[in-house]
Design a protein around this motif. Structure first.
Motif, mmCIF file in Angstrom:
data_model
loop_
_atom_site.group_PDB
_atom_site.id
_atom_site.type_symbol
_atom_site.label_atom_id
_atom_site.label_comp_id
_atom_site.label_asym_id
_atom_site.label_seq_id
_atom_site.Cartn_x
_atom_site.Cartn_y
_atom_site.Cartn_z
ATOM 1 N N ASN A 13 25.265 -3.211 18.232
ATOM 2 C CA ASN A 13 24.115 -2.351 17.962
ATOM 3 C C ASN A 13 24.334 -1.356 16.823
ATOM 4 N N CYS A 102 15.111 2.314 13.558
ATOM 5 C CA CYS A 102 14.170 1.349 14.125
ATOM 6 C C CYS A 102 13.631 1.862 15.467
ATOM 7 N N LEU A 103 14.549 2.385 16.302
ATOM 8 C CA LEU A 103 14.148 2.934 17.611
ATOM 9 C C LEU A 103 13.211 4.131 17.440
ATOM 10 N N ILE A 165 13.118 2.777 24.874
ATOM 11 C CA ILE A 165 14.315 3.034 24.048
ATOM 12 C C ILE A 165 15.569 2.606 24.817
ATOM 13 N N LEU A 168 15.946 -1.132 25.088
ATOM 14 C CA LEU A 168 16.414 -1.778 23.844
ATOM 15 C C LEU A 168 17.885 -1.490 23.571
ATOM 16 N N THR A 169 18.350 -0.265 23.875
ATOM 17 C CA THR A 169 19.751 0.076 23.563
ATOM 18 C C THR A 169 20.721 -0.725 24.429
ATOM 19 N N CYS A 184 9.158 -1.821 12.860
ATOM 20 C CA CYS A 184 9.764 -2.176 14.156
ATOM 21 C C CYS A 184 8.763 -1.944 15.283
ATOM 22 N N HIS A 186 8.417 -2.802 19.735
ATOM 23 C CA HIS A 186 9.270 -3.074 20.893
ATOM 24 C C HIS A 186 9.589 -4.554 21.104
#
Length: 318
Positions: A13, A102-103, A165, A168-169, A184, A186
């Motif tokens: 990541n 992006c997040l 968030i 995704l992480t 970006c 989701h």
């Protein structure tokens, strides 16, 4: 072993993502950017004028215009989150964006969308009170109540999108880091992961959609009650005036929800809709409603129309 797995996950990541733009239309990117940039500038200027007028003009310090200024701020955030990066993709070719970048982009994009929906619901409630209980309007919508509504809907959108968030992480991105889009979002980012993303799809589709659908239902209920109250009014003039105060709000509601639901349903069920069309539509969606909202309110709301004319006539006479 757990530490090693965590190390591997964190190393997955840390790399950048690459935004490609609109696949299939690369040779037209520069041409697409011209109207896109113009509409974006229109959105910024229109919403800035609206905010300036509402701030400077004491007669516009009412609940309706407070919610309208919230809508203007949210619209500026919604388009500014994506458009500058999108324009660099159009002008300079594929662009890199860091994972935290992006997040951040997708957090502001999705939370602005949910907040916009909540503001439209708050505005529908304001119109309901103004038309169905006009004598109690100032006692129901006190500054304290309006502040509570504003804080409540802002917290709601923050709390709904924040889990995205974390979802995704936790994902490892060990395959491609190329996003065939101009910004970006989701599910687009989640689909690049080399892991099971069913929880992302479930949460990303169900929670924000159920929130927005509940807003739509409540808006529909408030407008049904408004129409019942309007048609009970004795004079034709009173009916027209009451409907006139709702006209601009109804236009904005239609501009916001129609493309939103079209896009959501096309994403979910329109497998034969081309990706190029999806991305083109998603780009127009982040600039057209923010650009049109100030125009709709400017044309349909007499107080704003008069103030805009006054603002430009005084500038012109100087």
């Amino acid at each position: 072993e757990t530490t090693l797995a965590m190390y591997n996950l964190s190393s997955y990541n840390t790399g950048d993502f690459t935004l490609l733009g609109i696949p299939g239309l690369e040779q037209y990117h520069v041409w697409i950017s011209i109207p896109f940039c113009f509409i974006y500038l229109m959105a910024i200027v229109g919403n800035s004028i609206l905010l300036y007028l509402i701030a400077m003009e004491r007669s516009l310090h009412t609940p309706m215009f407070f919610f309208l200024s919230m809508l203007a701020i949210t619209d500026v955030i919604l388009s500014t989150t994506c458009v500058p990066k999108t324009l660099t993709v159009f002008w300079l070719g594929p662009q890199k964006i860091s994972f935290p970048g992006c997040l951040t982009q997708l957090f502001f994009l999705h939370s602005s969308f949910v907040l916009d929906s909540a503001i439209l619901l708050a505005m529908a409630f304001d119109r309901y009170v103004a038309i169905c209980s006009p004598l109690r309007y100032t006692t129901i919508l006190t500054p304290r109540t309006i502040t509570k509504i504003a804080v409540g809907i802002s917290c709601r959108s923050f709390c709904i999108i924040l889990p995205v968030i974390f979802l995704l992480t936790r994902l490892p991105f060990c395959r491609t880091r190329i996003i065939p889009h101009t910004y970006c979002e989701h599910i687009g980012v989640a689909r690049l992961a080399c892991a099971d993303i069913s929880i992302n799809i479930w949460y990303g589709f169900c929670v924000p959609i159920m929130t927005v659908i509940s807003d739509v239902i409540l808006i529909a209920v408030s407008y049904t009650l408004i129409l019942c109250a309007v048609f009970r009014l004795p004079s034709r003039d009173a009916r027209q005036k009451a409907l006139g105060t709702c006209g601009s709000h109804v236009c904005v509601i239609l501009m916001f929800y129609t493309p939103a639901f079209f896009s959501i349903l096309a994403h979910r069920f329109g497998h034969n809709v081309s990706r190029t069309f999806h991305i083109m539509f998603a780009n127009l969606y982040i600039v057209i409603p923010p650009a049109l909202n100030p125009i709709v309110y400017g044309v349909k709301t007499k107080q704003i129309r008069d103030k805009v004319i006054l603002l430009f006539s005084t500038k012109g006479s100087e």
